[in-house]
Design an enzyme around this catalytic site. Structure first.
Site, mmCIF file in Angstrom:
data_model
loop_
_atom_site.group_PDB
_atom_site.id
_atom_site.type_symbol
_atom_site.label_atom_id
_atom_site.label_comp_id
_atom_site.label_asym_id
_atom_site.label_seq_id
_atom_site.Cartn_x
_atom_site.Cartn_y
_atom_site.Cartn_z
ATOM 1 N N HIS A 61 -1.620 -9.375 -0.162
ATOM 2 C CA HIS A 61 -1.541 -7.943 -0.489
ATOM 3 C C HIS A 61 -0.109 -7.589 -0.898
ATOM 4 C CE1 HIS A 61 -2.542 -3.620 -0.021
ATOM 5 N NE2 HIS A 61 -1.280 -3.532 0.379
ATOM 6 N N GLU A 62 0.855 -8.037 -0.090
ATOM 7 C CA GLU A 62 2.258 -7.755 -0.406
ATOM 8 C C GLU A 62 2.698 -8.496 -1.667
ATOM 9 O OE1 GLU A 62 3.917 -5.462 1.111
ATOM 10 O OE2 GLU A 62 2.250 -5.113 2.494
ATOM 11 N N HIS B 114 2.073 -6.305 -4.639
ATOM 12 C CA HIS B 114 3.132 -5.312 -4.843
ATOM 13 C C HIS B 114 4.375 -5.967 -5.452
ATOM 14 C CE1 HIS B 114 0.830 -2.323 -2.813
ATOM 15 N NE2 HIS B 114 0.977 -2.826 -1.598
#
Length: 354
Positions: free
Chosen positions: A18-19, A22
């Site tokens: 998920h990170e 980003h």
């Protein structure tokens, strides 16, 4: 214990991806990233490359992407807070998108050895339930049940069990698509000799296996991922309407425990790997859905404020003071932490049978 350790690692990897979403989009769109970390807690390894510090941390429970000016005001022209709204939106949505793509990739890998997949058909009525003249014919392939598209095997039975006594169908009959409206399929409530209550509908379903080539497997993986998204939304709806309660929720403790049990109770190592993989895909897709909810402190909440500020600026040439938006997100984070504490305590209680 082995499966619990594997489950913790899987859960941590899903949060880290998920990170990574980003991080990758921030770099691509020219937003400065101060640190990208895999894991949490004390750093085991650090390396500065350009403007970004890359670190590997002790606890394998996720990671973070620290962008310049993400949580405070920064004079740096490449700060996140100074990026145009569409760049911010892409960066915020990229984490959930990466989770979804991770889940989809896992499903593609899981289904790649499959020879084919099963499809649900109407098998006929059960005598005594009053369903003999319902309009369905034996051999009808279910395409939609009560307004819900049948994407994968099991959907027809699932939505049939959730529907009321009158429902709509779309079926494939002799190569033609047929719509059936207001089909009456009543339930009968029965209690067996042991006193167990059952609620049965008088129809039978049967399935037929169909071979699939590589494109067919990709298609089935895609439909399965979409079905997991739909299931997440249905679960949220059940929570809002009270069909399920907080006791039915699980946090990281409950998820890791469940994955450990699934792995340890699988008959073979291959089955354990497949089952854990499917659960990983389920969790990845659920993380994508949950993170895009328009709630404070979540990515979806931040996207909501971006869109709201855009609307307010278009109409009134004014925006919400970042200070007040920060208060809202802080309050949302506090509420989220309280919910996680309650769910974690519930998970621990379940472990000890309370």
């Amino acid at each position: 214990m082995l499966y619990i350790i594997v489950s913790i690692l899987i859960f941590g990897i899903l949060v880290a991806t998920h990170e990574l979403g980003h991080f990758a989009t921030a770099k691509l769109l020219g937003v400065k990233v101060n640190e990208f970390a895999v894991g949490m807690g004390p750093a085991l390894f650090k390396r500065q490359k350009g403007e970004t510090l890359y670190s590997l941390r002790l606890l394998p429970i996720g990671g973070f992407c620290a962008m310049e000016g993400e949580d405070d005001d920064s004079a740096d022209p490449r700060a996140f807070g100074r990026a145009v709204w569409w760049k911010k939106t892409i960066i915020l949505c990229a984490g959930a998108s990466m989770n979804f793509l991770t889940g989809l990739l896992i499903l593609v890998i899981l289904f790649s050895p499959a020879a084919g997949f099963r499809t649900e058909f109407y098998g006929g009525p059960i005598e005594g339930y009053g369903t003999e003249d319902c309009g369905l014919l034996a051999g009808d392939q279910f395409l939609s049940v009560d307004g819900h598209k049948v994407l994968i095997y099991g959907n027809a039975r699932f939505f049939l069990d959730r529907a009321g006594e009158t429902l709509d169908f779309v079926v494939r009959r002799d190569g033609q698509v047929v719509e059936l409206k207001n089909v009456h399929l009543p339930y009968q409530e029965r209690t067996d000799e042991n006193g167990n209550f059952t609620r049965l509908r008088g129809v039978t379903l049967h399935s037929v296996g169909e071979a699939a080539d590589f494109l067919g497997k990709l298609d089935y993986a895609w439909k399965t991922a979409l079905d997991l998204v739909r299931t997440a939304w249905i679960s949220l709806g059940d929570l809002v309407t009270g069909a399920v309660g907080l006791r039915d929720l699980s946090g990281p403790v409950g998820i890791v425990n469940m994955m450990g049990e699934v792995g340890s109770h699988s008959p073979t190592l291959y089955d354990a790997a497949w089952n854990l993989g499917y659960l990983a895909a389920l969790i990845a897709v659920n993380l994508a859905v949950m993170n895009l909810l328009p709630l404070p402190a979540l990515d979806g909440g931040r996207v909501f404020f971006l869109l709201l500020n855009g609307l307010l600026y278009t109409l009134f040439r004014r925006k919400i003071d970042p200070k007040y938006e920060g208060y809202v997100h802080l309050a949302g984070l506090a509420a989220l932490m309280c919910l996680m504490l309650v769910v974690t305590l519930s998970d621990v209680g379940k472990l000890f049978g309370k």
